[in-house]
Write an enzyme that holds these catalytic residues in place. Structure first.
Site, mmCIF file in Angstrom:
data_model
loop_
_atom_site.group_PDB
_atom_site.id
_atom_site.type_symbol
_atom_site.label_atom_id
_atom_site.label_comp_id
_atom_site.label_asym_id
_atom_site.label_seq_id
_atom_site.Cartn_x
_atom_site.Cartn_y
_atom_site.Cartn_z
ATOM 1 N N SER A 47 37.014 63.321 29.309
ATOM 2 C CA SER A 47 37.080 64.318 27.950
ATOM 3 C C SER A 47 35.237 65.457 28.264
ATOM 4 O O SER A 47 34.655 64.860 28.100
ATOM 5 C CB SER A 47 37.039 63.855 26.974
ATOM 6 O OG SER A 47 37.142 65.152 25.870
ATOM 7 N N HIS B 194 40.794 66.499 31.202
ATOM 8 C CA HIS B 194 40.980 65.891 29.283
ATOM 9 C C HIS B 194 40.248 67.957 28.570
ATOM 10 O O HIS B 194 38.865 67.456 28.848
ATOM 11 C CB HIS B 194 40.633 65.395 28.911
ATOM 12 C CG HIS B 194 41.313 65.933 27.577
ATOM 13 N ND1 HIS B 194 42.640 65.440 26.819
ATOM 14 C CD2 HIS B 194 40.891 65.530 26.298
ATOM 15 C CE1 HIS B 194 42.968 65.236 25.416
ATOM 16 N NE2 HIS B 194 41.821 66.188 24.845
ATOM 17 N N ASP C 104 39.224 70.154 26.034
ATOM 18 C CA ASP C 104 39.152 69.815 24.788
ATOM 19 C C ASP C 104 38.904 71.334 23.794
ATOM 20 O O ASP C 104 37.946 71.862 23.505
ATOM 21 C CB ASP C 104 38.526 69.419 23.269
ATOM 22 C CG ASP C 104 38.962 67.686 23.932
ATOM 23 O OD1 ASP C 104 40.093 67.282 23.435
ATOM 24 O OD2 ASP C 104 38.563 66.826 24.190
ATOM 25 N N MET D 26 39.225 73.702 20.056
ATOM 26 C CA MET D 26 39.237 73.729 18.838
ATOM 27 C C MET D 26 38.914 74.885 18.695
ATOM 28 O O MET D 26 38.383 76.094 18.795
ATOM 29 C CB MET D 26 38.084 72.777 18.266
ATOM 30 C CG MET D 26 38.175 71.287 19.381
ATOM 31 S SD MET D 26 36.342 70.363 18.830
ATOM 32 C CE MET D 26 36.779 68.544 20.002
ATOM 33 N N HIS E 35 44.376 70.133 25.660
ATOM 34 C CA HIS E 35 44.858 69.336 23.865
ATOM 35 C C HIS E 35 43.972 70.808 23.033
ATOM 36 O O HIS E 35 42.899 71.414 22.846
ATOM 37 C CB HIS E 35 43.323 68.434 24.039
ATOM 38 C CG HIS E 35 43.738 67.324 22.886
ATOM 39 N ND1 HIS E 35 43.065 66.399 22.557
ATOM 40 C CD2 HIS E 35 44.559 67.466 22.030
ATOM 41 C CE1 HIS E 35 43.816 66.138 20.682
ATOM 42 N NE2 HIS E 35 44.292 66.802 20.324
ATOM 43 N N MET F 97 44.080 71.648 19.650
ATOM 44 C CA MET F 97 43.277 71.270 18.250
ATOM 45 C C MET F 97 43.042 72.771 17.772
ATOM 46 O O MET F 97 42.045 73.160 17.413
ATOM 47 C CB MET F 97 42.021 70.778 18.113
ATOM 48 C CG MET F 97 42.577 69.613 19.148
ATOM 49 S SD MET F 97 40.984 68.130 19.255
ATOM 50 C CE MET F 97 40.875 68.498 20.789
ATOM 51 N N MET G 193 45.794 60.652 18.574
ATOM 52 C CA MET G 193 44.656 60.775 18.162
ATOM 53 C C MET G 193 44.413 58.805 17.895
ATOM 54 O O MET G 193 44.556 58.624 16.595
ATOM 55 C CB MET G 193 44.839 61.499 17.299
ATOM 56 C CG MET G 193 44.664 63.093 18.141
ATOM 57 S SD MET G 193 43.454 63.171 19.045
ATOM 58 C CE MET G 193 41.677 62.598 18.860
ATOM 59 N N GLY H 154 38.641 66.672 16.116
ATOM 60 C CA GLY H 154 37.270 67.231 16.131
ATOM 61 C C GLY H 154 36.059 67.162 17.106
ATOM 62 O O GLY H 154 35.269 67.862 16.760
ATOM 63 N N PHE H 155 36.050 65.732 16.469
ATOM 64 C CA PHE H 155 34.549 65.543 17.528
ATOM 65 C C PHE H 155 34.288 64.396 17.753
ATOM 66 O O PHE H 155 35.284 63.249 18.027
ATOM 67 C CB PHE H 155 33.369 64.702 15.654
ATOM 68 C CG PHE H 155 33.602 66.748 15.005
ATOM 69 C CD1 PHE H 155 32.126 67.143 15.193
ATOM 70 C CD2 PHE H 155 33.859 66.467 14.157
ATOM 71 C CE1 PHE H 155 32.100 68.331 14.313
ATOM 72 C CE2 PHE H 155 34.081 67.228 13.233
ATOM 73 C CZ PHE H 155 32.698 68.118 13.363
ATOM 74 N N GLY H 156 34.070 64.244 19.288
ATOM 75 C CA GLY H 156 33.799 63.520 20.030
ATOM 76 C C GLY H 156 32.739 61.861 19.571
ATOM 77 O O GLY H 156 32.163 61.899 18.400
ATOM 78 N N GLY H 157 32.359 60.920 19.732
ATOM 79 C CA GLY H 157 31.709 60.022 19.110
ATOM 80 C C GLY H 157 31.850 58.814 18.294
ATOM 81 O O GLY H 157 31.222 58.263 17.899
ATOM 82 N N ASP I 112 43.452 58.637 22.734
ATOM 83 C CA ASP I 112 41.950 59.927 22.614
ATOM 84 C C ASP I 112 41.276 59.575 21.147
ATOM 85 O O ASP I 112 41.512 59.913 20.273
ATOM 86 C CB ASP I 112 42.810 61.500 22.268
ATOM 87 C CG ASP I 112 41.208 62.552 22.397
ATOM 88 O OD1 ASP I 112 40.521 62.381 23.088
ATOM 89 O OD2 ASP I 112 41.575 63.584 22.634
ATOM 90 N N GLY I 113 40.304 59.564 21.567
ATOM 91 C CA GLY I 113 38.643 58.903 20.417
ATOM 92 C C GLY I 113 38.292 57.562 20.432
ATOM 93 O O GLY I 113 39.276 56.590 20.467
ATOM 94 N N GLY I 114 37.395 57.385 20.535
ATOM 95 C CA GLY I 114 37.127 56.008 21.045
ATOM 96 C C GLY I 114 37.176 55.145 21.868
ATOM 97 O O GLY I 114 36.446 53.814 21.966
ATOM 98 N N GLY J 140 35.217 60.346 26.343
ATOM 99 C CA GLY J 140 34.044 61.405 26.430
ATOM 100 C C GLY J 140 32.839 60.344 26.583
ATOM 101 O O GLY J 140 32.498 60.290 27.817
HETATM 102 C C1 DX5 Z 1 38.437 64.396 19.824
HETATM 103 C C2 DX5 Z 1 38.671 65.356 21.185
HETATM 104 C C3 DX5 Z 1 38.723 63.802 21.809
HETATM 105 C C4 DX5 Z 1 36.766 63.854 22.305
HETATM 106 C C5 DX5 Z 1 36.885 61.894 22.611
HETATM 107 O O1 DX5 Z 1 38.917 65.206 18.732
HETATM 108 O O2 DX5 Z 1 40.065 64.710 21.021
HETATM 109 O O3 DX5 Z 1 38.984 64.587 23.960
HETATM 110 O O4 DX5 Z 1 36.872 64.969 23.149
HETATM 111 O O5 DX5 Z 1 35.491 61.919 22.856
HETATM 112 P P1 DX5 Z 1 34.850 60.496 22.476
HETATM 113 O O6 DX5 Z 1 35.582 59.181 23.782
HETATM 114 O O7 DX5 Z 1 33.376 60.349 22.624
HETATM 115 O O8 DX5 Z 1 35.354 59.547 21.286
HETATM 116 ZN ZN ZN Z 2 41.041 65.765 23.144
#
Ligand code: DX5
Ligand code: ZN
Length: 209
Positions: A8, A32, A34, A36, A63, A65, A134, A139-142, A168-170, A190
């Site tokens: 991502s 990927h 993202d 938003m 993706h 969002m 999800m 909304g956010f990475g990490g 997707d996520g964590g 990501g």
């Molecule tokens: C979150 C995104 C993800 C994000 C994942 O809303 O859809 O694609 O980049 O990030 P990590 O891998 O850091 O959780």
């Molecule tokens: Zn995503």
């Protein structure tokens, strides 16, 4: 099942985006992207104009969002998207929206937020290329991986869905394994990839989870 890895780019350094992509490209299966809008999720990222500058041989999963995603389908197809993934929560006529995407000559996908059950997808399983579960609030990475999303993946496989299921996520080497065991085959990551010292190793860890 063959595991695919989709970095991502939300976590990449945008000042040197194409170099970042070049670094992960040889080991990855897809990218990927993202998108938003600050409405569907409380954050704004990037749209089709940025995508036009991306140079890659990898297929790009977009993706979305965003609200009213259909307003932007053509822009993303023109910019090089291979798959357009909408959110079920943003589409009253999900079947119609997924059909529109295929009519544009690209693959379709649908994502569900943590609070949305996969029952909303029962009527479209026959016509969807990728279901994105999800594993954090979008909304956010990490953010921290939500293990309690795993029953959704099992439920989809039990219903006979044999298309791609992405998470997707964590996602990291440990959580990817949990997702693979539940039946997912595309690992979107990501932070784990872009913040690791050796991205090829991080990607290999996901592939061999
Ligand atoms: C979150 C995104 C993800 C994000 C994942 O809303 O859809 O694609 O980049 O990030 P990590 O891998 O850091 O959780
Ligand atoms: Zn995503």
């Amino acid at each position: 099942m063959n595991i695919q890895v989709a970095p991502s780019i939300l976590s990449a350094d945008f000042g040197r985006l194409n170099e970042e992509i070049k670094e992960v490209e040889p080991y990855s299966d897809r990218l990927h992207y993202d998108v938003m809008d600050g409405h569907f999720v409380p954050n704004i990222s990037f749209g089709a104009p940025v995508m036009k500058w991306i140079k890659t041989k990898l297929p790009i999963d977009v993706h979305l969002m965003i609200e009213h995603p259909w307003d932007f389908f053509e822009d993303f197809v023109k910019a090089g998207a291979d798959t357009l993934i909408v959110h079920a929560e943003a589409c009253k006529d999900l079947k119609g929206v997924l059909g529109t995407i295929r009519d544009l000559g690209v693959k379709n996908g649908v994502s569900v937020r943590p609070k949305t059950g996969v029952e909303v997808l029962e009527g479209v399983l026959e016509m969807v290329d990728q279901i994105l579960i999800m594993t954090v609030e979008p909304g956010f990475g990490g953010q921290k991986f939500m293990k309690d999303m795993m029953p959704k993946i099992r439920q989809l496989r039990d219903l006979g869905y044999d298309g791609d299921i992405s998470v997707d996520g964590g996602i990291d080497d440990k959580t990817a394994r949990i997702c693979r065991e539940a039946g997912a085959n595309i690992m979107i990551a990501g932070t784990y990839i872009f913040e690791s010292d050796d991205r090829s190793v991080a990607i290999a860890n996901l592939k061999n989870c």
